[in-house]
Design a protein around this motif. Structure first.
Motif, PDB file in Angstrom:
ATOM      1  N   LEU A   3      -9.159 -62.780 -24.215  1.00 19.80           N
ATOM      2  CA  LEU A   3     -10.271 -62.351 -25.060  1.00 19.80           C
ATOM      3  C   LEU A   3     -11.516 -63.209 -24.880  1.00 19.80           C
ATOM      4  O   LEU A   3     -12.469 -63.071 -25.638  1.00 19.80           O
ATOM      5  N   THR A   4     -11.540 -64.062 -23.864  1.00 17.82           N
ATOM      6  CA  THR A   4     -12.681 -64.960 -23.675  1.00 17.82           C
ATOM      7  C   THR A   4     -13.946 -64.218 -23.282  1.00 17.82           C
ATOM      8  O   THR A   4     -15.045 -64.710 -23.529  1.00 17.82           O
ATOM      9  N   ALA A   5     -13.832 -63.029 -22.694  1.00 22.67           N
ATOM     10  CA  ALA A   5     -15.010 -62.281 -22.255  1.00 22.67           C
ATOM     11  C   ALA A   5     -15.513 -61.282 -23.306  1.00 22.67           C
ATOM     12  O   ALA A   5     -16.445 -60.539 -23.051  1.00 22.67           O
ATOM     13  N   VAL A   6     -14.921 -61.286 -24.494  1.00 19.86           N
ATOM     14  CA  VAL A   6     -15.336 -60.351 -25.539  1.00 19.86           C
ATOM     15  C   VAL A   6     -16.700 -60.766 -26.076  1.00 19.86           C
ATOM     16  O   VAL A   6     -16.910 -61.917 -26.446  1.00 19.86           O
ATOM     17  N   VAL A   7     -17.628 -59.815 -26.118  1.00 25.98           N
ATOM     18  CA  VAL A   7     -18.977 -60.064 -26.617  1.00 25.98           C
ATOM     19  C   VAL A   7     -18.990 -59.796 -28.121  1.00 25.98           C
ATOM     20  O   VAL A   7     -18.612 -58.707 -28.564  1.00 25.98           O
ATOM     21  N   ASP A   8     -19.421 -60.790 -28.895  1.00 18.95           N
ATOM     22  CA  ASP A   8     -19.402 -60.665 -30.356  1.00 18.95           C
ATOM     23  C   ASP A   8     -20.393 -59.638 -30.894  1.00 18.95           C
ATOM     24  O   ASP A   8     -20.062 -58.870 -31.795  1.00 18.95           O
ATOM     25  N   ARG A  80     -22.127 -51.993 -24.598  1.00 17.70           N
ATOM     26  CA  ARG A  80     -23.044 -52.388 -23.520  1.00 17.70           C
ATOM     27  C   ARG A  80     -23.890 -53.556 -24.011  1.00 17.70           C
ATOM     28  O   ARG A  80     -24.291 -53.608 -25.168  1.00 17.70           O
ATOM     29  N   HIS A  81     -24.141 -54.463 -23.081  1.00 18.86           N
ATOM     30  CA  HIS A  81     -24.982 -55.611 -23.371  1.00 18.86           C
ATOM     31  C   HIS A  81     -25.755 -55.940 -22.101  1.00 18.86           C
ATOM     32  O   HIS A  81     -25.158 -56.027 -21.019  1.00 18.86           O
ATOM     33  N   ASP A  82     -27.060 -56.083 -22.220  1.00  9.06           N
ATOM     34  CA  ASP A  82     -27.927 -56.300 -21.062  1.00  9.06           C
ATOM     35  C   ASP A  82     -27.707 -55.213 -20.007  1.00  9.06           C
ATOM     36  O   ASP A  82     -27.704 -55.479 -18.801  1.00  9.06           O
ATOM     37  N   GLY A  83     -27.461 -53.970 -20.474  1.00 10.94           N
ATOM     38  CA  GLY A  83     -27.312 -52.839 -19.569  1.00 10.94           C
ATOM     39  C   GLY A  83     -25.967 -52.719 -18.883  1.00 10.94           C
ATOM     40  O   GLY A  83     -25.762 -51.815 -18.076  1.00 10.94           O
ATOM     41  N   ARG A  84     -25.037 -53.601 -19.186  1.00  9.50           N
ATOM     42  CA  ARG A  84     -23.724 -53.592 -18.526  1.00  9.50           C
ATOM     43  C   ARG A  84     -22.615 -53.353 -19.544  1.00  9.50           C
ATOM     44  O   ARG A  84     -22.710 -53.798 -20.676  1.00  9.50           O
ATOM     45  N   PRO A  85     -21.523 -52.678 -19.125  1.00 11.05           N
ATOM     46  CA  PRO A  85     -20.392 -52.527 -20.035  1.00 11.05           C
ATOM     47  C   PRO A  85     -19.716 -53.870 -20.269  1.00 11.05           C
ATOM     48  O   PRO A  85     -19.576 -54.678 -19.347  1.00 11.05           O
ATOM     49  N   VAL A  86     -19.351 -54.114 -21.523  1.00 14.04           N
ATOM     50  CA  VAL A  86     -18.688 -55.360 -21.903  1.00 14.04           C
ATOM     51  C   VAL A  86     -17.520 -55.053 -22.843  1.00 14.04           C
ATOM     52  O   VAL A  86     -17.482 -54.006 -23.481  1.00 14.04           O
ATOM     53  N   ALA A  87     -16.587 -55.963 -22.915  1.00 19.91           N
ATOM     54  CA  ALA A  87     -15.501 -55.863 -23.894  1.00 19.91           C
ATOM     55  C   ALA A  87     -16.055 -56.280 -25.251  1.00 19.91           C
ATOM     56  O   ALA A  87     -16.808 -57.249 -25.346  1.00 19.91           O
ATOM     57  N   ALA A  88     -15.693 -55.515 -26.288  1.00 16.89           N
ATOM     58  CA  ALA A  88     -16.197 -55.823 -27.623  1.00 16.89           C
ATOM     59  C   ALA A  88     -15.243 -55.254 -28.675  1.00 16.89           C
ATOM     60  O   ALA A  88     -14.449 -54.362 -28.389  1.00 16.89           O
ATOM     61  N   GLN A  89     -15.366 -55.771 -29.871  1.00 18.48           N
ATOM     62  CA  GLN A  89     -14.536 -55.284 -30.976  1.00 18.48           C
ATOM     63  C   GLN A  89     -15.093 -53.977 -31.519  1.00 18.48           C
ATOM     64  O   GLN A  89     -16.309 -53.793 -31.602  1.00 18.48           O
ATOM     65  N   ALA A  90     -14.191 -53.085 -31.873  1.00 18.04           N
ATOM     66  CA  ALA A  90     -14.551 -51.843 -32.554  1.00 18.04           C
ATOM     67  C   ALA A  90     -13.833 -51.826 -33.894  1.00 18.04           C
ATOM     68  O   ALA A  90     -12.740 -52.365 -34.023  1.00 18.04           O
ATOM     69  N   VAL A  91     -14.449 -51.220 -34.873  1.00 14.77           N
ATOM     70  CA  VAL A  91     -13.817 -50.997 -36.168  1.00 14.77           C
ATOM     71  C   VAL A  91     -13.631 -49.496 -36.282  1.00 14.77           C
ATOM     72  O   VAL A  91     -14.592 -48.736 -36.180  1.00 14.77           O
ATOM     73  N   GLN A  92     -12.378 -49.081 -36.434  1.00  8.46           N
ATOM     74  CA  GLN A  92     -12.045 -47.659 -36.409  1.00  8.46           C
ATOM     75  C   GLN A  92     -11.348 -47.227 -37.693  1.00  8.46           C
ATOM     76  O   GLN A  92     -10.216 -47.608 -37.945  1.00  8.46           O
ATOM     77  N   PRO A  93     -12.029 -46.405 -38.507  1.00  5.57           N
ATOM     78  CA  PRO A  93     -11.352 -45.878 -39.699  1.00  5.57           C
ATOM     79  C   PRO A  93     -10.522 -44.640 -39.358  1.00  5.57           C
ATOM     80  O   PRO A  93     -10.881 -43.853 -38.475  1.00  5.57           O
TER      81      PRO A  93
END
Length: 106
Positions: A3-8, A80-93
């Motif tokens: 999870l080190t590459a996950v963008v907050d 996406r961050h700086d135009g690139r796909p990134v790993a990130a947290q999602a909140v899903q109801p």
């Protein structure tokens, strides 16, 4: 999972494309109602990372187990961050409201 590459705080969060899956017939017959909110990490391809689904809130433990299992088949447009796909947290109801329809006794 790493999870080190996950963008907050990505510029664009993950966006749900496929899901949630159909509510299971056995739970529908039993008349379950409630809500589960999951947090999960979505990778750069839009797929939830295995082992990252966690229940943030829930009205029923049976629904919680189903939502965690169902998270595997969700598909997202990745964050996406700086135009690139990134790993990130999602909140899903997941909201469930099953009407119980019983056939009249004959």
């Amino acid at each position: 999972p790493d999870l080190t590459a996950v963008v907050d705080t990505p510029a664009e969060p993950p966006r749900l494309l496929v899901g949630p899956p159909r509510f299971p017939d056995e739970l529908r017959r039993d008349g379950y109602r409630g809500e589960v909110v999951l947090a999960l990490v979505v990778d750069t391809l839009g797929v939830p990372m295995p082992g990252t689904a966690a229940v943030m809130s829930s009205t029923d433990p049976v629904l919680s187990r189903w939502a965690c299992a169902a998270a595997r088949i969700l598909r997202y447009a990745p964050a996406r961050h700086d135009g690139r796909p990134v790993a990130a947290q999602a909140v899903q109801p997941f909201t469930y409201s099953a009407r119980v329809t019983r056939r009249p006794d004959r």
